[in-house]
Design a protein around this motif. Structure first.
Motif, mmCIF file in Angstrom:
data_model
loop_
_atom_site.group_PDB
_atom_site.id
_atom_site.type_symbol
_atom_site.label_atom_id
_atom_site.label_comp_id
_atom_site.label_asym_id
_atom_site.label_seq_id
_atom_site.Cartn_x
_atom_site.Cartn_y
_atom_site.Cartn_z
ATOM 1 N N ALA A 191 0.806 -1.221 0.000
ATOM 2 C CA ALA A 191 0.000 0.000 0.000
ATOM 3 C C ALA A 191 0.838 1.269 0.000
ATOM 4 C CB ALA A 191 -0.928 0.010 1.219
ATOM 5 N N SER A 192 2.128 1.170 0.292
ATOM 6 C CA SER A 192 2.959 2.364 0.450
ATOM 7 C C SER A 192 3.247 3.110 -0.847
ATOM 8 C CB SER A 192 4.278 1.982 1.130
ATOM 9 O OG SER A 192 5.161 3.072 1.166
ATOM 10 N N PRO A 193 3.618 2.447 -1.945
ATOM 11 C CA PRO A 193 4.051 3.218 -3.123
ATOM 12 C C PRO A 193 2.919 3.999 -3.770
ATOM 13 C CG PRO A 193 3.903 0.886 -3.660
ATOM 14 C CD PRO A 193 3.702 0.992 -2.183
ATOM 15 N N ILE A 194 3.291 5.146 -4.350
ATOM 16 C CA ILE A 194 2.366 5.932 -5.170
ATOM 17 C C ILE A 194 2.460 5.395 -6.590
ATOM 18 C CG2 ILE A 194 1.773 8.230 -6.003
ATOM 19 C CD1 ILE A 194 3.151 9.379 -3.557
ATOM 20 N N LYS A 195 1.342 4.954 -7.125
ATOM 21 C CA LYS A 195 1.338 4.315 -8.435
ATOM 22 C C LYS A 195 0.740 5.254 -9.471
ATOM 23 C CE LYS A 195 0.895 -0.279 -6.379
ATOM 24 N NZ LYS A 195 0.128 -1.544 -6.322
ATOM 25 N N PHE A 196 1.491 5.461 -10.548
ATOM 26 C CA PHE A 196 1.030 6.258 -11.673
ATOM 27 C C PHE A 196 0.689 5.311 -12.819
ATOM 28 C CE2 PHE A 196 3.841 8.943 -9.219
ATOM 29 C CZ PHE A 196 3.115 10.116 -9.106
ATOM 30 N N LYS A 197 -0.512 5.426 -13.327
ATOM 31 C CA LYS A 197 -0.944 4.550 -14.406
ATOM 32 C C LYS A 197 -0.314 4.977 -15.728
ATOM 33 C CE LYS A 197 -5.392 3.486 -12.267
ATOM 34 N NZ LYS A 197 -6.869 3.493 -12.447
ATOM 35 N N HIS A 198 -0.489 4.109 -16.732
ATOM 36 C CA HIS A 198 0.000 4.442 -18.067
ATOM 37 C C HIS A 198 -0.671 5.726 -18.550
ATOM 38 C CE1 HIS A 198 1.899 0.479 -18.702
ATOM 39 N NE2 HIS A 198 0.886 0.016 -18.011
ATOM 40 N N TRP A 199 0.120 6.609 -19.133
ATOM 41 C CA TRP A 199 -0.501 7.777 -19.756
ATOM 42 C C TRP A 199 -0.834 7.440 -21.198
ATOM 43 C CZ3 TRP A 199 2.062 10.247 -23.836
ATOM 44 C CH2 TRP A 199 3.402 9.893 -24.015
ATOM 45 N N LYS A 200 -1.827 8.114 -21.762
ATOM 46 C CA LYS A 200 -2.366 7.748 -23.066
ATOM 47 C C LYS A 200 -2.224 8.906 -24.056
ATOM 48 C CE LYS A 200 -5.919 4.760 -21.061
ATOM 49 N NZ LYS A 200 -7.373 4.471 -21.015
ATOM 50 N N TYR A 201 -2.179 8.524 -25.320
ATOM 51 C CA TYR A 201 -2.323 9.515 -26.377
ATOM 52 C C TYR A 201 -3.776 9.961 -26.442
ATOM 53 C CZ TYR A 201 2.288 8.329 -28.225
ATOM 54 O OH TYR A 201 3.623 8.142 -28.390
ATOM 55 N N TRP A 202 -3.998 11.005 -27.177
ATOM 56 C CA TRP A 202 -5.374 11.488 -27.280
ATOM 57 C C TRP A 202 -6.255 10.505 -28.029
ATOM 58 C CZ3 TRP A 202 -7.404 12.334 -32.147
ATOM 59 C CH2 TRP A 202 -6.489 12.399 -33.197
ATOM 60 N N TRP A 203 -5.651 9.622 -28.858
ATOM 61 C CA TRP A 203 -6.483 8.635 -29.550
ATOM 62 C C TRP A 203 -6.571 7.321 -28.775
ATOM 63 C CZ3 TRP A 203 -1.861 10.453 -31.621
ATOM 64 C CH2 TRP A 203 -0.794 9.568 -31.601
ATOM 65 N N GLY A 204 -6.001 7.271 -27.587
ATOM 66 C CA GLY A 204 -6.265 6.145 -26.704
ATOM 67 C C GLY A 204 -5.175 5.113 -26.600
ATOM 68 N N LYS A 205 -4.097 5.233 -27.357
ATOM 69 C CA LYS A 205 -3.040 4.238 -27.274
ATOM 70 C C LYS A 205 -2.138 4.529 -26.083
ATOM 71 C CE LYS A 205 -2.811 3.106 -32.188
ATOM 72 N NZ LYS A 205 -1.936 3.021 -33.379
ATOM 73 N N GLY A 208 4.569 3.789 -22.559
ATOM 74 C CA GLY A 208 5.327 3.789 -21.316
ATOM 75 C C GLY A 208 4.814 2.758 -20.329
ATOM 76 N N LYS A 209 5.542 2.600 -19.248
ATOM 77 C CA LYS A 209 5.198 1.642 -18.213
ATOM 78 C C LYS A 209 4.658 2.362 -16.987
ATOM 79 C CE LYS A 209 8.759 -1.681 -19.597
ATOM 80 N NZ LYS A 209 9.944 -2.457 -19.146
ATOM 81 N N ALA A 210 3.889 1.621 -16.206
ATOM 82 C CA ALA A 210 3.382 2.181 -14.957
ATOM 83 C C ALA A 210 4.551 2.440 -14.004
ATOM 84 C CB ALA A 210 2.377 1.227 -14.324
ATOM 85 N N VAL A 211 4.491 3.553 -13.296
ATOM 86 C CA VAL A 211 5.575 3.980 -12.419
ATOM 87 C C VAL A 211 5.107 3.883 -10.974
ATOM 88 C CG1 VAL A 211 7.128 5.871 -11.812
ATOM 89 C CG2 VAL A 211 6.457 5.520 -14.195
ATOM 90 N N GLU A 212 5.981 3.385 -10.113
ATOM 91 C CA GLU A 212 5.694 3.306 -8.686
ATOM 92 C C GLU A 212 6.753 4.093 -7.921
ATOM 93 O OE1 GLU A 212 5.362 -0.663 -7.327
ATOM 94 O OE2 GLU A 212 3.563 -1.120 -8.485
ATOM 95 N N TRP A 213 6.292 4.964 -7.053
ATOM 96 C CA TRP A 213 7.181 5.746 -6.200
ATOM 97 C C TRP A 213 7.192 5.115 -4.816
ATOM 98 C CZ3 TRP A 213 7.041 11.764 -6.903
ATOM 99 C CH2 TRP A 213 7.369 12.061 -8.227
ATOM 100 N N HIS A 214 8.310 4.483 -4.478
ATOM 101 C CA HIS A 214 8.461 3.919 -3.146
ATOM 102 C C HIS A 214 9.037 4.975 -2.200
ATOM 103 C CE1 HIS A 214 7.459 -0.274 -4.203
ATOM 104 N NE2 HIS A 214 7.945 0.055 -5.386
#
Length: 279
Positions: A191-205, A208-214
Motif C-alpha cells: 500500500a505504500s508506493p504511489i502508483k502512476f498509471k500508463h498515460w495515453k495519447y489522445w487517440w487512446g493508445k 510507457g510503463k506504470a511507475v511506482e514511487w516507493h
C-alpha cells in the motif's frame, strides 16, 4: 528394508539408483554377504517376493526434503516476540525520520524569512565590479543545511528503517509457515508506493510503463522541492539585483501648494499651566 519395516522404522526406496541392468551387478551378487535365498528372492520377478517401500524416490535424493521436515521445531512465541520487536524498531526509526523532516522544514522557513529580511534591510555588497545583495548568499547556506537533513534522513535512518522492515518480513514468513498468519509488513509494502498509471495519447493508445514511487523516491522528491525553492530564490535575487536604498534613490520633489496651511495637531489634553508661587 523388510527388517526395518518389521521394527517400525521408516523406509525409503531410492528407485532412481536402481542398477539391475548394469554389468557389474552380477559381480555384486557373487560377493555379497546376503544368504543365497535372499539373493534369489531379490533376483526373482515375483511381486509377492518384492517388498513395497513406504516412500519411493524416483527422481533424486532431493525428494527427501519434500517428504520429511528435518528442521528442528521452532519456538513460535519467541519468533512472535522478535516480530513485535521488529515492528517497534520500525516505529522508532519512522518517528526519527519525521522529526528530521519537521526540523528541516523549520530551518527552511527561517532561511526564507532571513533572505527576505536581508534583501529589504541591507544594502548592496560589492564583489569586484559586481554589486549584489547580501541575501544572495543565504540560499546557499540554506541549501547546505537542507542537504545535511537529507543525508541524515535518506542516507542514514531510512536505511535502518528498511533493514528493520526486512527483519519483520522474515519473521512474518516464519510465523505464517507455522500457522500464525502475520502479514502486516506485506500489506504496508503493497500500500505504500504511489502508483502512476500508463498515460495515453489522445487517440487512446498507451505508451510507457506504470511507475511506482516507493519511500526512497518519495524522500528524494520531498527534499528536491526544498532545493528547487532555494535555487529559484537565489536566481530571482541574482536577476533582479540588490534593492535600491534611500541613499541611491532619486530625491522626491516636494509638492508646494500655497493655498494649504499646515497646522500642527492640537493635543487632546491641554497642558496645565505652571502654578506661580503666592507672595
Amino acid at each position: 528394508m523388510e527388517k526395518g519395516q518389521k521394527v517400525g522404522v521408516l523406509d525409503v526406496h531410492a528407485k532412481y539408483g536402481e542398477s539391475y541392468q548394469k554389468s557389474g551387478y552380477d559381480l555384486l551378487r557373487a560377493v555379497t554377504h546376503w544368504k543365497p535365498t535372499e539373493v534369489d528372492k531379490e533376483r526373482s520377478n515375483d511381486p509377492n517376493d518384492k517388498v513395497t517401500a513406504t516412500y519411493v524416490l524416483d527422481e533424486g535424493f532431493y525428494q527427501l526434503l519434500t517428504l520429511f521436515d528435518f528442521a528442528s521445531p521452532i519456538n513460535v512465541e519467541a519468533h512472535l516476540q522478535m516480530w513485535r520487536e521488529a515492528v517497534g524498531v520500525q516505529m522508532h526509526f519512522n518517528d526519527i525520520g519525521w522529526r528530521i523532516r519537521a526540523l528541516a522544514l523549520t530551518v527552511l522557513t527561517f532561511t526564507l524569512g532571513a533572505i527576505g529580511y536581508a534583501y529589504i534591510n541591507f544594502g548592496p555588497a560589492h564583489i569586484g565590479a559586481w554589486e549584489v545583495s547580501p541575501a544572495l548568499f543565504l540560499p546557499f547556506v540554506g541549501a547546505g543545511l537542507w542537504c545535511a537533513f537529507w543525508f541524515a534522513d535518506r542516507g542514514w535512518f531510512h536505511k535502518l528503517l528498511v533493514g528493520s522492515v526486512k527483519e519483520g518480513a522474515d519473521q512474518e514468513e516464519i510465523l505464517s509457515a507455522r500457522g500464525v498468519p502475520t502479514n502486516l509488513g506485506g500489506y504496508i509494502t503493497n500500500a505504500s508506493p504511489i502508483k502512476f498509471k500508463h498515460w495515453k495519447y489522445w487517440w487512446g493508445k498507451r505508451k510507457g510503463k506504470a511507475v511506482e514511487w516507493h519511500s526512497s523516491l518519495k524522500l528524494n522528491f520531498f527534499y528536491g522541492i526544498g532545493l528547487l525553492l532555494l535555487g529559484a530564490t537565489a536566481v530571482a535575487i541574482a536577476i533582479y539585483g540588490p534593492r535600491p536604498t534611500p541613499m541611491n534613490m532619486p530625491p522626491e520633489v516636494p509638492v508646494v501648494n500655497n493655498n494649504i496651511t499646515i497646522v500642527p495637531p492640537v493635543p487632546s489634553v491641554l497642558p496645565t499651566p505652571p502654578k506661580t508661587p503666592s507672595p
